[in-house]
Design a protein around this motif. Structure first.
Motif, mmCIF file in Angstrom:
data_model
loop_
_atom_site.group_PDB
_atom_site.id
_atom_site.type_symbol
_atom_site.label_atom_id
_atom_site.label_comp_id
_atom_site.label_asym_id
_atom_site.label_seq_id
_atom_site.Cartn_x
_atom_site.Cartn_y
_atom_site.Cartn_z
ATOM 1 N N ILE A 117 0.839 -1.193 0.000
ATOM 2 C CA ILE A 117 0.000 0.000 0.000
ATOM 3 C C ILE A 117 0.878 1.248 0.000
ATOM 4 C CG2 ILE A 117 -1.770 1.288 1.263
ATOM 5 C CD1 ILE A 117 -2.487 -1.456 2.579
ATOM 6 N N ALA A 118 0.684 2.090 -0.983
ATOM 7 C CA ALA A 118 1.411 3.361 -0.975
ATOM 8 C C ALA A 118 0.435 4.437 -0.522
ATOM 9 C CB ALA A 118 1.956 3.682 -2.353
ATOM 10 N N LEU A 119 0.818 5.187 0.486
ATOM 11 C CA LEU A 119 -0.086 6.183 1.041
ATOM 12 C C LEU A 119 0.526 7.567 0.859
ATOM 13 C CD1 LEU A 119 -2.482 7.017 2.977
ATOM 14 C CD2 LEU A 119 -0.889 6.611 4.841
ATOM 15 N N VAL A 120 -0.211 8.447 0.218
ATOM 16 C CA VAL A 120 0.239 9.840 0.142
ATOM 17 C C VAL A 120 -0.719 10.646 1.007
ATOM 18 C CG1 VAL A 120 0.744 11.813 -1.347
ATOM 19 C CG2 VAL A 120 1.060 9.497 -2.212
ATOM 20 N N PRO A 121 -0.269 11.025 2.188
ATOM 21 C CA PRO A 121 -1.182 11.723 3.096
ATOM 22 C C PRO A 121 -1.295 13.203 2.757
ATOM 23 C CG PRO A 121 0.920 11.386 4.165
ATOM 24 C CD PRO A 121 1.054 10.848 2.781
ATOM 25 N N GLN A 122 -2.221 13.828 3.460
ATOM 26 C CA GLN A 122 -2.431 15.255 3.234
ATOM 27 C C GLN A 122 -1.196 16.062 3.641
ATOM 28 O OE1 GLN A 122 -5.937 16.540 5.157
ATOM 29 N NE2 GLN A 122 -5.757 18.653 4.487
ATOM 30 N N LYS A 123 -0.620 15.692 4.774
ATOM 31 C CA LYS A 123 0.602 16.376 5.221
ATOM 32 C C LYS A 123 1.714 15.351 5.290
ATOM 33 C CE LYS A 123 -1.814 19.285 8.355
ATOM 34 N NZ LYS A 123 -2.112 18.951 9.725
ATOM 35 N N PRO A 124 2.421 15.138 4.180
ATOM 36 C CA PRO A 124 3.459 14.105 4.191
ATOM 37 C C PRO A 124 4.596 14.517 5.132
ATOM 38 C CG PRO A 124 3.048 14.916 1.961
ATOM 39 C CD PRO A 124 2.369 15.849 2.906
ATOM 40 N N PHE A 125 5.278 13.522 5.641
ATOM 41 C CA PHE A 125 6.402 13.793 6.531
ATOM 42 C C PHE A 125 7.691 13.454 5.811
ATOM 43 C CE2 PHE A 125 9.499 13.075 9.767
ATOM 44 C CZ PHE A 125 9.191 14.019 10.734
ATOM 45 N N ARG A 182 7.929 9.287 -3.784
ATOM 46 C CA ARG A 182 8.069 8.134 -2.900
ATOM 47 C C ARG A 182 7.071 7.046 -3.312
ATOM 48 N NH1 ARG A 182 7.454 10.076 3.130
ATOM 49 N NH2 ARG A 182 9.630 10.634 3.393
ATOM 50 N N ALA A 183 5.850 7.477 -3.588
ATOM 51 C CA ALA A 183 4.813 6.511 -3.969
ATOM 52 C C ALA A 183 5.138 5.876 -5.317
ATOM 53 C CB ALA A 183 3.456 7.192 -4.009
ATOM 54 N N PHE A 184 5.659 6.678 -6.252
ATOM 55 C CA PHE A 184 6.083 6.122 -7.547
ATOM 56 C C PHE A 184 7.157 5.073 -7.324
ATOM 57 C CE2 PHE A 184 4.311 9.838 -9.877
ATOM 58 C CZ PHE A 184 3.706 9.138 -10.905
ATOM 59 N N TYR A 185 8.081 5.401 -6.446
ATOM 60 C CA TYR A 185 9.210 4.504 -6.188
ATOM 61 C C TYR A 185 8.721 3.222 -5.529
ATOM 62 C CZ TYR A 185 13.983 3.166 -5.055
ATOM 63 O OH TYR A 185 15.173 2.507 -4.986
ATOM 64 N N LYS A 186 7.761 3.362 -4.643
ATOM 65 C CA LYS A 186 7.236 2.206 -3.916
ATOM 66 C C LYS A 186 6.463 1.286 -4.861
ATOM 67 C CE LYS A 186 5.073 1.100 0.497
ATOM 68 N NZ LYS A 186 4.359 1.581 1.687
ATOM 69 N N ASN A 187 5.697 1.920 -5.771
ATOM 70 C CA ASN A 187 5.033 1.178 -6.846
ATOM 71 C C ASN A 187 4.107 0.072 -6.358
ATOM 72 O OD1 ASN A 187 4.570 0.764 -9.583
ATOM 73 N ND2 ASN A 187 6.118 -0.853 -9.695
ATOM 74 N N SER A 188 3.465 0.287 -5.218
ATOM 75 C CA SER A 188 2.593 -0.746 -4.653
ATOM 76 C C SER A 188 1.323 -0.890 -5.470
ATOM 77 C CB SER A 188 2.201 -0.367 -3.225
ATOM 78 O OG SER A 188 3.329 0.010 -2.498
ATOM 79 N N PRO A 189 0.710 -2.082 -5.426
ATOM 80 C CA PRO A 189 -0.525 -2.297 -6.198
ATOM 81 C C PRO A 189 -1.713 -1.491 -5.663
ATOM 82 C CG PRO A 189 0.006 -4.212 -4.856
ATOM 83 C CD PRO A 189 1.177 -3.311 -4.784
ATOM 84 N N ILE A 190 -1.646 -1.099 -4.393
ATOM 85 C CA ILE A 190 -2.749 -0.310 -3.832
ATOM 86 C C ILE A 190 -2.241 1.083 -3.504
ATOM 87 C CG2 ILE A 190 -4.376 -0.118 -1.912
ATOM 88 C CD1 ILE A 190 -4.207 -3.194 -1.692
ATOM 89 N N LEU A 191 -3.056 2.048 -3.851
ATOM 90 C CA LEU A 191 -2.619 3.431 -3.666
ATOM 91 C C LEU A 191 -3.699 4.188 -2.911
ATOM 92 C CD1 LEU A 191 -0.485 5.531 -4.629
ATOM 93 C CD2 LEU A 191 -1.895 5.855 -6.649
ATOM 94 N N ILE A 192 -3.282 4.924 -1.887
ATOM 95 C CA ILE A 192 -4.241 5.769 -1.179
ATOM 96 C C ILE A 192 -3.757 7.206 -1.258
ATOM 97 C CG2 ILE A 192 -5.343 6.278 1.031
ATOM 98 C CD1 ILE A 192 -4.734 3.363 1.843
ATOM 99 N N LEU A 193 -4.553 8.058 -1.829
ATOM 100 C CA LEU A 193 -4.195 9.474 -1.902
ATOM 101 C C LEU A 193 -5.180 10.225 -1.017
ATOM 102 C CD1 LEU A 193 -3.764 9.516 -5.762
ATOM 103 C CD2 LEU A 193 -1.913 9.744 -4.119
ATOM 104 N N ASP A 194 -4.690 10.697 0.136
ATOM 105 C CA ASP A 194 -5.612 11.330 1.076
ATOM 106 C C ASP A 194 -5.529 12.846 0.963
ATOM 107 O OD1 ASP A 194 -7.290 12.047 3.086
ATOM 108 O OD2 ASP A 194 -6.323 10.857 4.654
ATOM 109 N N GLU A 195 -6.449 13.410 0.229
ATOM 110 C CA GLU A 195 -6.504 14.865 0.037
ATOM 111 C C GLU A 195 -5.121 15.425 -0.292
ATOM 112 O OE1 GLU A 195 -8.743 16.901 2.944
ATOM 113 O OE2 GLU A 195 -10.366 15.445 2.872
#
Ligand code: ADP
Ligand code: MG
Length: 593
Positions: free
Chosen positions: A433-441, A506-519
């Motif tokens: 799971i690749a997660l791109v949160p609203q406020k990435p750290f 980071r998410a591109f690099y992770k390339n996971s089959p599931i992607l969550i983009l939170d706002e």
């Protein structure tokens, strides 16, 4: 995490911490041996030496010149003093040095143990506990505990030996000199000391716990203040913050003074009791007409036998303070790791078919009346892009957080590729799971380092590719050190849009089959938003995507829309259908159109 003091903590809670000394047996036994030498030379050596050589230096019968000692003999006799003190000093020094060495090692172990545990705890633990208080537990309380383990393990050997040595010297003196047996009576004051030691120990445990709690509160204010330095200035909160810190600092001061009040009460009490014993000895000595030079070793031995009592009293004090800290450390070490790997974890590459089956979740276990999520049923096909929309507080982030098991549902279950996610290897699941949160750290690493944190078993894109696709190349290559540029704490040298783009990389690099983009675009201006949308369109290709959208412009990427409100799914379908059927969706949509 305040707990009631009624639940008295047992002394044996400290034993596991002593076991940490096991691998340090060599320096520790060295320390003990030095402690024994110290104890024997102090307790027995000093009085015994005095008893032996005083009569030789000060012969008791009337002195005539022939009886006077030769200078050389005198030097030899007198030389015993520095010698005994040399032995005592050197052994005492090495005892302290080695014990401290062991202590530093133990502290390191305790801290790492607590830190390790913190990594394993579910997110809910951090929602319940203040960051600053946890900080204080990891740094302050472990330090307290270390001090205690040290001085307890040190004095527990050194002091009884000093005591036994001194009593032996007293017995010897009593046997050798007639009329001296009364000195043994002076030891009777020793049991009297037990009462104040016990009573004060009980009070101290309570006071020490209070002190550590206020220390935690103070650190909490400090850490909150440091992380909100911008807000403090923007809202003119400086004075309020100073006042808050001053109050809590004062509270800490008083809590600390209470500990000092009681911990330092013991020594004078014991000294007064033991002075009673010594005065009895002096009284008897004068009655029986014992000479001064015969009596000095007795006083010395008595002093040496009372001293350990005082020390053992302060050990008890230390122990109680340590127990208070142990209680706070154990709150962490004993916290339930509710999200754990299953017994037989399944590890496999996932495709990304998701099912929520009757899932309910509530942040507060005790308050099941208003759950954050309520009977969610949802199926998402592999490669499908669904948009989650709804007013803020509807439960979108919570729903997304259940997938990587930041917390587990209270009811129902979640399946990925038909497997209950609680049966999957946790690492494996989170890599899928690749997660791109609203406020990435961003960590205080280079650009490259930050992106490569996303490495997973699915990683296929090269670093440069990922940067390129996330539209981050342009600004990264303008940085002085390009990909090697360090970003500082929380990437604070970058703009919101830049941080967001690195999170995408980071998410591109992770390339996971599931992607969550939170706002992922909600905090961005429209130029940045367009750029991120462009990258998003690339990123979601072939991935099962949950797109939590604040602005409706990103919804265009979705094939299906799910509307949430109050923890429930209230509509599910294509834009056209639900625009007509769902009032809430229509309102939200029209407001932005
Ligand atoms: P959304 O992402 O749709 O804005 P959230 O999933 O963040 O909504 O929140 C759903 C509900 O759960 C809200 O009522 C919110 O107050 C509550 N909530 C969110 N996070 C926490 C938390 N860490 N502790 C307690 N309640 C929370
Ligand atoms: Mg949210």
């Amino acid at each position: 995490m305040k707990r009631s003091l009624k639940k008295e903590i047992k002394v044996d809670r400290i034993f596991p911490y002593f076991l940490l000394l096991k691998p340090l047996w060599l320096p520790f036994s060295g320390a003990l041996i030095c402690g024994i030498i110290y104890g024997v030379s102090s307790g027995f050596g000093l009085p015994f030496m005095m008893e032996q050589i005083f009569p030789k230096i000060f012969p008791s019968d009337s002195i005539d010149d022939t009886q006077k000692l030769e200078t050389l003999d005198l030097v030899l006799y007198v030389g015993w003093f520095p010698l005994v003190f040399l032995i005592r000093g050197v052994s005492g020094y090495f005892n302290t040095y080695l014990i401290n060495f062991c202590g530093v090692k133990v502290l390191e172990k305790i801290r790492v143990q607590v830190f390790t545990k913190l990594q394993r705890l579910p997110l809910s633990f951090f929602h319940k506990n203040q960051e600053g208080d946890l900080l204080s537990r990891v740094s302050n309380d472990t330090g307290q505990l270390q001090n205690a383990v040290l001085s307890i393990s040190n004095d527990l050997v050194r002091q009884p030996i000093t005591f036994v040595g001194a009593v032996a010297a007293l017995v010897l003196i009593a046997l050798q000199n007639e009329g001296m047996s009364f000195v043994l009576l002076c030891l009777l004051v020793v049991p009297i000391c037990i009462f104040p030691i016990r009573k004060i120990g009980q009070i101290l445990l309570v006071k020490a716990l209070g002190m550590q709690e206020t220390a935690g509160g103070m650190t909490a204010i400090l850490s909150e203040n440091l992380s909100a330095s911008r807000e403090v200035r923007a809202f003119n909160l400086e004075d309020r913050e100073i006042q808050r810190f001053r109050d809590s600092s004062r509270e800490y001061l008083w809590a600390r003074m209470k500990v000092i009040k009681y911990s330092h009460l013991l020594t004078p009490i014991i000294e007064i009791i033991t002075a009673l014993g010594i005065s009895v000895a002096i009284f008897q000595a004068s009655k029986t007409g014992i000479k001064l030079e015969a009596f000095i070793p007795v006083i010395m031995a008595l002093y040496m036998s009372y001293e350990p009592i005082k020390k053992l009293g302060s050990i008890q004090n230390q122990l109680k303070q340590a127990l208070a800290s142990i209680q706070r450390i154990d709150d962490i070490l004993d916290a339930e790791e509710s999200v754990v790997d299953p017994v037989n974890p399944i590890s496999k590459e996932l495709v990304g078919e998701i099912q929520f089956q009757n899932v309910s979740f509530s942040y507060d276990e005790s308050d099941k009346a208003s759950p954050a999520l309520h009977s969610i049923n949802l199926a998402i096909e592999p490669g499908e892009v669904v948009a989650l929309v709804g007013p803020s507080g509807a439960g979108k982030t919570t729903l997304a957080g259940l997938l990587p098991r930041f917390f587990d549902p209270v009811e129902g279950k979640i399946l990925i590729d038909g497997i209950d996610i609680t049966h999957l290897n946790l690492r494996n699941l989170r890599e899928s799971i690749a997660l791109v949160p609203q406020k990435p750290f961003l960590f205080d690493l280079s650009v490259e380092g930050n992106i490569k944190l996303g490495k997973s078993q699915y990683t296929g894109n090269s670093l440069l590719d990922s940067v390129e696709k996330a539209n981050a190349a342009e600004f990264v290559y303008e940085l002085p050190n390009k990909l090697k540029e360090r970003l500082g704490e929380n990437g604070n040298r970058l703009s919101g849009g830049q941080i967001q783009r690195l999170a995408m990389a980071r998410a591109f690099y992770k390339n996971s089959p599931i992607l969550i983009l939170d706002e992922a675009t909600s905090a961005l201006d429209s130029e940045n938003e367009n750029i991120i949308h462009e990258s998003m369109a690339q990123l979601i290709k072939g991935k099962t995507t949950i797109l939590i959208a604040h602005r409706f412009s990103s919804i265009r990427l979705a094939t299906r829309i799910i509307v949430m409100d109050g923890g429930k799914i209230i509509a599910n379908g294509k834009h056209k259908e639900i625009y007509e059927s769902c009032e809430l969706y229509k309102t939200l949509y029209d407001r932005q159109a």
